[in-house]
Scaffold this active site. Structure first.
Site, short mmCIF file in Angstrom:
data_model
loop_
_atom_site.label_atom_id
_atom_site.label_comp_id
_atom_site.label_asym_id
_atom_site.label_seq_id
_atom_site.Cartn_x
_atom_site.Cartn_y
_atom_site.Cartn_z
N HIS A 250 0.90 -0.99 -0.23
CA HIS A 250 0.27 0.26 0.12
C HIS A 250 0.99 1.23 0.00
O HIS A 250 2.24 0.77 -0.11
CB HIS A 250 -0.79 -0.32 1.19
CG HIS A 250 -0.21 -0.41 2.30
ND1 HIS A 250 0.68 0.58 3.18
CD2 HIS A 250 -0.09 -1.45 3.29
CE1 HIS A 250 1.25 -0.14 4.19
NE2 HIS A 250 0.76 -0.96 4.23
N GLY B 88 1.82 2.65 2.34
CA GLY B 88 3.39 3.16 3.31
C GLY B 88 4.61 2.44 2.55
O GLY B 88 5.49 3.11 2.79
N HIS B 89 3.90 1.56 2.15
CA HIS B 89 5.45 0.50 2.20
C HIS B 89 5.89 1.41 0.06
O HIS B 89 7.32 1.22 0.66
CB HIS B 89 5.04 -0.83 1.15
CG HIS B 89 4.36 -1.86 1.75
ND1 HIS B 89 2.82 -2.16 1.93
CD2 HIS B 89 5.10 -2.40 3.06
CE1 HIS B 89 2.61 -2.89 2.76
NE2 HIS B 89 3.85 -2.64 3.94
N GLN C 174 7.07 -15.50 12.51
CA GLN C 174 6.68 -14.10 12.76
C GLN C 174 5.11 -14.53 13.88
O GLN C 174 4.41 -13.60 13.61
CB GLN C 174 7.03 -12.77 12.44
CG GLN C 174 6.42 -12.85 11.23
CD GLN C 174 7.22 -11.53 10.74
OE1 GLN C 174 8.51 -11.30 10.18
NE2 GLN C 174 6.41 -10.39 10.74
N GLU D 172 7.51 3.44 10.01
CA GLU D 172 6.96 3.97 11.59
C GLU D 172 5.93 3.35 12.25
O GLU D 172 5.25 3.41 13.76
CB GLU D 172 7.33 5.23 12.26
CG GLU D 172 8.53 5.85 11.47
CD GLU D 172 8.86 6.90 12.21
OE1 GLU D 172 7.84 8.00 12.29
OE2 GLU D 172 10.66 7.56 12.01
N LYS D 173 5.08 2.92 11.43
CA LYS D 173 3.90 2.62 11.10
C LYS D 173 4.46 1.56 12.98
O LYS D 173 3.90 0.77 13.53
CB LYS D 173 2.91 1.52 10.23
CG LYS D 173 2.20 0.44 10.53
CD LYS D 173 0.85 1.05 11.50
CE LYS D 173 -0.29 0.00 10.76
NZ LYS D 173 0.58 -1.13 11.52
N GLN E 248 8.78 -2.66 16.50
CA GLN E 248 8.97 -3.47 15.24
C GLN E 248 11.13 -2.60 14.87
O GLN E 248 11.84 -3.59 15.02
CB GLN E 248 8.88 -3.44 14.13
CG GLN E 248 10.01 -4.57 12.52
CD GLN E 248 8.60 -4.64 11.66
OE1 GLN E 248 8.31 -6.25 12.24
NE2 GLN E 248 8.51 -3.92 11.08
N SER F 88 -2.37 -0.44 6.62
CA SER F 88 -1.97 -1.92 6.91
C SER F 88 -2.49 -2.59 5.84
O SER F 88 -3.53 -2.28 5.56
CB SER F 88 -2.60 -2.05 8.59
OG SER F 88 -2.35 -3.12 8.43
O1 PAF Z 1 6.81 -5.49 8.64
C1 PAF Z 1 6.82 -6.04 8.25
O2 PAF Z 1 6.18 -6.24 6.64
C2 PAF Z 1 7.69 -7.61 8.44
O3 PAF Z 1 7.63 -7.60 9.57
C3 PAF Z 1 9.06 -7.47 7.75
C4 PAF Z 1 9.87 -5.87 8.02
C5 PAF Z 1 9.26 -7.27 6.52
C6 PAF Z 1 9.88 -9.11 8.66
O4 PAF Z 1 9.09 -10.10 8.25
#
Ligand code: PAF
Length: 276
Positions: free
Chosen positions: A32, A34-35, A59, A144-145, A149, A181
């Site tokens: 989206h 954000g990316h 994860q 920063e969302k 992390q 998101s």
């Molecule tokens: O934020 C994300 O999309 C994931 O946690 C990441 C950093 C790509 C690791 O899988």
């Protein structure tokens, strides 16, 4: 734009770029704005820009949404090409059969998402460490969302002296104020409407003058959700909660995670120290 699925091929290409600047935006896809904003931020800083798409099983824990995580490979490729990405890395067989290593970042990963999702940050740190090893970027950019992390990854890169600069990009909101998101796609229209309360709560906390406890009370009054996992004001570096009975005296972040049915939404906003 080249699409690479083979880990060895990605490593060979990144090694052939030795001495060049390489930018990297790791993602789990379903891209989206954000990316793409992270790609736009990184693009001018590098000669070669790599984006990865990998939904990292490490994860997610058993009852999470790994199996139904949203995917849109064609749309993602188009967005990356439009953002000037040189290589889209979509690894297959990412973890070799004998993969034994886990990366644990203590302290900053223990509260909040770390407490709600045991093992989550271990999975994030492990996949990011391996991705950084494969892509060997000069600069890697994270949003920063996912504020906690970001601090976990910064800590890992600093503690392990990884030869990469960790860059962060601001959280991006939709027109209705909801933080972008990939998981927003799961929200029903009424949940989406209620989710708007989260950014209102955070802005109320940011703008209220008073102690941390008073700010949080002012914000909590706005939240309309099925359950608040946490709502806190934390130190912007170590993510420790600030004392309730004092004003904000250092750079801080208001963070919230709330549930709408089975959907968990995260949001956050920067809090400047109170003027003395
Ligand atoms: O934020 C994300 O999309 C994931 O946690 C990441 C950093 C790509 C690791 O899988």
């Amino acid at each position: 734009m080249k699409i690479i699925r083979d880990v060895e091929e990605m490593m060979a290409l990144s090694r052939s770029w030795a001495g060049h600047t390489v930018g990297f935006v790791p993602t789990m896809g379903y891209l989206h704005r954000g990316h793409t904003s992270l790609m736009q931020l990184t693009r001018p800083l590098c000669e070669h820009l790599v984006v990865s798409i990998f939904v990292n099983p490490l994860q997610f824990h058993a009852n999470e949404d790994l199996g139904r995580y949203p995917r849109d490979p064609e749309g993602d490729a188009q967005k990356c090409a439009a953002a000037g990405v040189d290589v889209l890395f979509i690894p297959e067989g990412f973890y070799p059969a004998n993969f034994r290593t886990r990366v644990i970042v203590s302290g900053v990963s223990s509260r909040w998402e770390g407490a709600e999702r045991p093992g989550h940050f271990e999975g994030v740190a492990t996949v990011v460490a391996r991705l950084l090893g494969i892509v060997a970027p000069t600069v890697a950019c994270f949003g920063e969302k996912d504020f906690q992390q970001l601090e976990v990854i910064r800590s890992m890169a600093r503690d392990l002296a990884l030869p990469v600069r960790i860059l962060s990009g601001p959280l991006v909101r939709d027109d209705d104020g909801v933080a972008l998101s990939s998981r927003n796609v799961y929200l029903s229209p009424s949940q989406r409407e209620r989710a708007r309360s989260l950014n209102r709560a955070l802005f109320a906390i940011r703008d209220h003058r008073g102690t941390v406890g008073e700010r949080l009370a002012a914000g909590a009054a706005f939240v309309d959700s099925d359950k608040i996992d946490y709502l806190a004001i934390v130190d912007a570096e170590d993510l420790e909660p600030l004392p309730d009975d004092a004003p904000v005296t250092r750079s801080a972040r208001a963070i919230v995670t709330a549930r709408y049915g089975s959907v968990r939404l995260l949001d956050n906003v920067a809090i400047e120290p109170d003027p003395r």
